[in-house]
Design a protein around this motif. Structure first.
Motif, PDB file in Angstrom:
ATOM      1  N   GLU A 131      35.210 -21.554  22.206  1.00  0.00           N
ATOM      2  CA  GLU A 131      34.959 -23.258  22.234  1.00  0.00           C
ATOM      3  C   GLU A 131      34.097 -23.522  21.924  1.00  0.00           C
ATOM      4  O   GLU A 131      32.948 -22.609  22.072  1.00  0.00           O
ATOM      5  N   VAL A 132      33.588 -24.505  20.675  1.00  0.00           N
ATOM      6  CA  VAL A 132      32.538 -24.806  19.803  1.00  0.00           C
ATOM      7  C   VAL A 132      32.625 -26.061  20.023  1.00  0.00           C
ATOM      8  O   VAL A 132      33.442 -27.242  20.487  1.00  0.00           O
ATOM      9  N   LEU A 133      31.246 -26.678  20.312  1.00  0.00           N
ATOM     10  CA  LEU A 133      30.542 -28.214  20.957  1.00  0.00           C
ATOM     11  C   LEU A 133      29.793 -28.590  19.588  1.00  0.00           C
ATOM     12  O   LEU A 133      29.266 -27.669  19.130  1.00  0.00           O
ATOM     13  N   ASP A 134      29.785 -29.160  19.611  1.00  0.00           N
ATOM     14  CA  ASP A 134      29.179 -30.060  18.450  1.00  0.00           C
ATOM     15  C   ASP A 134      27.499 -31.368  19.087  1.00  0.00           C
ATOM     16  O   ASP A 134      28.560 -32.135  20.515  1.00  0.00           O
ATOM     17  N   ILE A 135      26.432 -30.700  19.548  1.00  0.00           N
ATOM     18  CA  ILE A 135      25.653 -31.718  20.084  1.00  0.00           C
ATOM     19  C   ILE A 135      24.712 -32.499  19.666  1.00  0.00           C
ATOM     20  O   ILE A 135      24.006 -31.683  18.647  1.00  0.00           O
ATOM     21  N   ASP A 136      24.409 -33.631  19.415  1.00  0.00           N
ATOM     22  CA  ASP A 136      24.095 -35.239  19.102  1.00  0.00           C
ATOM     23  C   ASP A 136      22.819 -34.844  19.442  1.00  0.00           C
ATOM     24  O   ASP A 136      22.533 -35.288  20.789  1.00  0.00           O
ATOM     25  N   PHE A 137      21.683 -35.259  18.631  1.00  0.00           N
ATOM     26  CA  PHE A 137      19.771 -34.870  19.529  1.00  0.00           C
ATOM     27  C   PHE A 137      19.792 -36.474  18.729  1.00  0.00           C
ATOM     28  O   PHE A 137      20.173 -36.524  17.271  1.00  0.00           O
ATOM     29  N   GLU A 138      18.432 -36.966  19.284  1.00  0.00           N
ATOM     30  CA  GLU A 138      17.386 -37.935  18.413  1.00  0.00           C
ATOM     31  C   GLU A 138      16.248 -37.783  20.120  1.00  0.00           C
ATOM     32  O   GLU A 138      15.815 -37.671  20.454  1.00  0.00           O
ATOM     33  N   ALA A 139      15.325 -37.087  18.722  1.00  0.00           N
ATOM     34  CA  ALA A 139      14.629 -37.348  18.981  1.00  0.00           C
ATOM     35  C   ALA A 139      14.008 -35.995  20.059  1.00  0.00           C
ATOM     36  O   ALA A 139      13.215 -36.444  21.210  1.00  0.00           O
ATOM     37  N   GLY A 140      14.648 -34.967  20.005  1.00  0.00           N
ATOM     38  CA  GLY A 140      14.922 -33.756  20.678  1.00  0.00           C
ATOM     39  C   GLY A 140      15.575 -34.034  21.769  1.00  0.00           C
ATOM     40  O   GLY A 140      15.539 -32.854  22.822  1.00  0.00           O
ATOM     41  N   VAL A 141      16.382 -35.036  22.511  1.00  0.00           N
ATOM     42  CA  VAL A 141      16.849 -35.625  23.681  1.00  0.00           C
ATOM     43  C   VAL A 141      18.955 -35.401  23.306  1.00  0.00           C
ATOM     44  O   VAL A 141      19.433 -35.722  21.889  1.00  0.00           O
ATOM     45  N   PRO A 142      18.808 -34.393  24.296  1.00  0.00           N
ATOM     46  CA  PRO A 142      20.903 -34.660  23.520  1.00  0.00           C
ATOM     47  C   PRO A 142      21.550 -35.693  24.045  1.00  0.00           C
ATOM     48  O   PRO A 142      20.498 -36.380  25.482  1.00  0.00           O
ATOM     49  N   VAL A 143      21.622 -36.790  23.212  1.00  0.00           N
ATOM     50  CA  VAL A 143      22.539 -37.951  23.305  1.00  0.00           C
ATOM     51  C   VAL A 143      24.203 -37.722  23.470  1.00  0.00           C
ATOM     52  O   VAL A 143      24.821 -38.685  23.858  1.00  0.00           O
ATOM     53  N   ALA A 144      24.757 -36.679  22.958  1.00  0.00           N
ATOM     54  CA  ALA A 144      26.305 -36.919  22.806  1.00  0.00           C
ATOM     55  C   ALA A 144      27.214 -35.472  23.055  1.00  0.00           C
ATOM     56  O   ALA A 144      26.258 -35.095  22.313  1.00  0.00           O
ATOM     57  N   LEU A 145      27.930 -34.999  23.083  1.00  0.00           N
ATOM     58  CA  LEU A 145      28.565 -33.922  23.387  1.00  0.00           C
ATOM     59  C   LEU A 145      30.391 -34.952  22.562  1.00  0.00           C
ATOM     60  O   LEU A 145      30.734 -35.274  22.846  1.00  0.00           O
ATOM     61  N   ASN A 146      29.747 -33.808  21.255  1.00  0.00           N
ATOM     62  CA  ASN A 146      31.660 -33.412  20.982  1.00  0.00           C
ATOM     63  C   ASN A 146      31.968 -35.459  20.129  1.00  0.00           C
ATOM     64  O   ASN A 146      33.020 -35.201  20.201  1.00  0.00           O
ATOM     65  N   GLY A 147      30.634 -35.850  20.248  1.00  0.00           N
ATOM     66  CA  GLY A 147      30.912 -36.541  18.947  1.00  0.00           C
ATOM     67  C   GLY A 147      30.627 -38.739  20.752  1.00  0.00           C
ATOM     68  O   GLY A 147      30.253 -39.166  20.257  1.00  0.00           O
ATOM     69  N   GLU A 148      30.401 -37.851  22.150  1.00  0.00           N
ATOM     70  CA  GLU A 148      31.200 -38.640  22.735  1.00  0.00           C
ATOM     71  C   GLU A 148      29.674 -38.862  23.630  1.00  0.00           C
ATOM     72  O   GLU A 148      28.643 -38.112  24.163  1.00  0.00           O
ATOM     73  N   VAL A 149      29.158 -39.962  23.543  1.00  0.00           N
ATOM     74  CA  VAL A 149      27.734 -40.861  23.543  1.00  0.00           C
ATOM     75  C   VAL A 149      27.622 -40.279  25.115  1.00  0.00           C
ATOM     76  O   VAL A 149      28.418 -40.839  26.220  1.00  0.00           O
ATOM     77  N   LEU A 150      26.875 -39.295  26.003  1.00  0.00           N
ATOM     78  CA  LEU A 150      26.889 -39.626  27.247  1.00  0.00           C
ATOM     79  C   LEU A 150      25.235 -40.088  28.339  1.00  0.00           C
ATOM     80  O   LEU A 150      24.200 -40.124  27.620  1.00  0.00           O
ATOM     81  N   SER A 151      24.757 -40.214  29.304  1.00  0.00           N
ATOM     82  CA  SER A 151      23.568 -40.285  30.414  1.00  0.00           C
ATOM     83  C   SER A 151      23.651 -39.017  30.375  1.00  0.00           C
ATOM     84  O   SER A 151      24.283 -37.729  30.261  1.00  0.00           O
ATOM     85  N   GLY A 152      22.394 -38.491  30.734  1.00  0.00           N
ATOM     86  CA  GLY A 152      22.048 -37.268  30.472  1.00  0.00           C
ATOM     87  C   GLY A 152      22.614 -36.321  31.089  1.00  0.00           C
ATOM     88  O   GLY A 152      22.836 -35.416  31.717  1.00  0.00           O
ATOM     89  N   ALA A 153      22.775 -37.618  32.825  1.00  0.00           N
ATOM     90  CA  ALA A 153      23.303 -37.040  34.213  1.00  0.00           C
ATOM     91  C   ALA A 153      24.623 -36.224  33.716  1.00  0.00           C
ATOM     92  O   ALA A 153      25.068 -35.005  33.763  1.00  0.00           O
TER      93      ALA A 153
END
Length: 401
Positions: free
Chosen positions: A218-240
């Motif tokens: 399974e392949v995932l794309d993880i977006d970071f902003e200033a070293g903090v993960p903010v999105a998983l597979n293009g979906e913006v999510l809260s930290g928890a």
């Protein structure tokens, strides 16, 4: 010192169920139960208020700390790429300061003059909690029943509750000691107390056996902003929410297992099975992004700060000037760690497939093996001569020239 009201860090398990009546009997005080929701799961929290009141607590405060844990504690740790003794992603350690802080806040709210916890005198957590209490509420007395009472076994604790007609779902058949939160679950005890015995199937609570994981990656794309993960597979999510979502996905592929022997702060060694599915994926992704963006000396400095941060966190020194200084340095180095990382999950492994960032220092024009117009290879000769000059001088000196 006399005590009139104490706030107890309460879980609803055997130890804290016994601590409530013990405090009332030995300190003649009111006991307020404090329950921290750090993502341990609804099953552990179900009925916990009723249990606390049945044990003799006057009140029960359940505080949701999941987002605070993710944003203010886990993300700085991830930005530092902190790992303790090469393998441990600090799952238990990172939750202790947020719990201690909330416990102090409840104590102030209800006017308590003491704090209590159920940590044993052998573990790290007693140091972590009490170091936080010392920094946040030095005026409050701290009570650690395991260091005071004479009970030493589960059987004694169960008998103690039975004699007082206090209900408890615990039994003598429990083998393992477990601690869970948003970031991980730990398992200790049972066969793990023999370092030659392999961890059994029951030592793992969240993750699928990698050998039995899906045969399709399974392949995932993880977006970071200033070293903090903010999105998983293009979906913006809260930290928890991001951590919880990724925990489920990665655990299904058997990602995040470690079976280690570690050095406890109190001096002894202990063995534990730790499962950190989301953390394992996010650490690999963050490392890939930092390798892409940071130059050599900055990368080395982040590694240095990460090791310091790991030791500080493990040792329970969160509320200190040193932690503030380390985090300031870490966040400065993370300013340009914005981008996307692609990770493949397969049979217990999280493998980075690619990374990209607007701040990438990778230049195909310079790094290519093909013809280029930007790099004069003749320049390397002078660089190498100066780079190796100390060795040349030493060799000439040894030859007597």
């Amino acid at each position: 010192m006399s005590v009139s009201k104490v706030v107890l860090a309460y879980s609803g398990g055997l130890d804290t169920s016994a601590i409530v009546p013990w405090l009332k009997e030995n300190y003649d005080c009111e006991v307020v139960a404090f329950v921290a929701d750090v993502g341990q799961g609804a099953e552990e929290l179900e009925g916990v208020e009723a249990k606390a009141l049945a044990s003799g607590a006057s009140e029960c405060h359940i505080v949701d700390l999941k987002e605070e844990l993710a944003n203010e504690y886990i993300w700085p740790m991830l930005q530092a790429e902190s790992v303790y003794e090469d393998d441990y992603l600090l799952g238990t350690s990172v939750a202790r300061p947020v719990i201690a802080k909330a416990q102090v806040m409840v104590a102030r709210k209800v006017g308590a003059d003491a704090l209590a916890h159920g940590c044993t005198g052998k573990g790290n957590d007693q140091v972590r909690f009490e170091s936080c209490f010392a920094a946040l509420a030095p005026d409050l007395k701290v009570i650690a029943p395991w260091r005071e009472w004479t009970m030493r076994s589960r059987e004694e604790l169960l008998n103690y509750l039975s004699e007082r007609n206090i209900p408890c779902s615990a039994s003598l058949t429990k083998i393992y000691s477990r601690d869970a939160n948003l970031w991980h679950i730990s398992t200790e005890g049972g066969e793990l107390e023999d370092t030659w015995t392999p961890a059994g199937v029951n030592c793992w609570a969240w993750t699928v056996d990698p050998k039995e994981a899906p045969n399709e990656a399974e392949v995932l794309d993880i977006d970071f902003e200033a070293g903090v993960p903010v999105a998983l597979n293009g979906e913006v999510l809260s930290g928890a929410n991001l951590i919880e979502r990724l925990n489920g996905v990665a655990a299904a592929h058997g990602v995040g297992r470690v079976d280690i022997v570690e050095n406890r702060l109190v001096g002894m060694k202990s063995r534990g099975c730790y499962e950190t599915p989301a953390g394992t994926v996010l650490l690999a992704a963050h490392q890939a992004l930092s390798h892409l963006v940071l130059d050599k000396v900055c990368s080395q400095h982040l590694k240095f700060l990460g090791l310091q941060f790991a030791q500080l966190l493990y040792d329970g020194r969160w509320f200190t000037p040193l932690r503030e200084a380390i985090v300031a340095g870490v966040q400065s180095l993370n300013k340009e760690l914005t981008g996307q990382v692609r990770v493949e999950l397969y049979k217990g492994r999280a493998t980075v497939l690619g990374s990209q960032s607007p701040h990438s220092l990778f230049s195909e024009a310079f790094a290519t093996f093909g013809a280029d117009e930007v790099y004069n290879q003749k320049d390397a000769a002078g660089f190498i001569r100066l780079y190796s000059l100390p060795a040349r001088i030493k060799a000439l000196k040894n030859e007597g020239k």
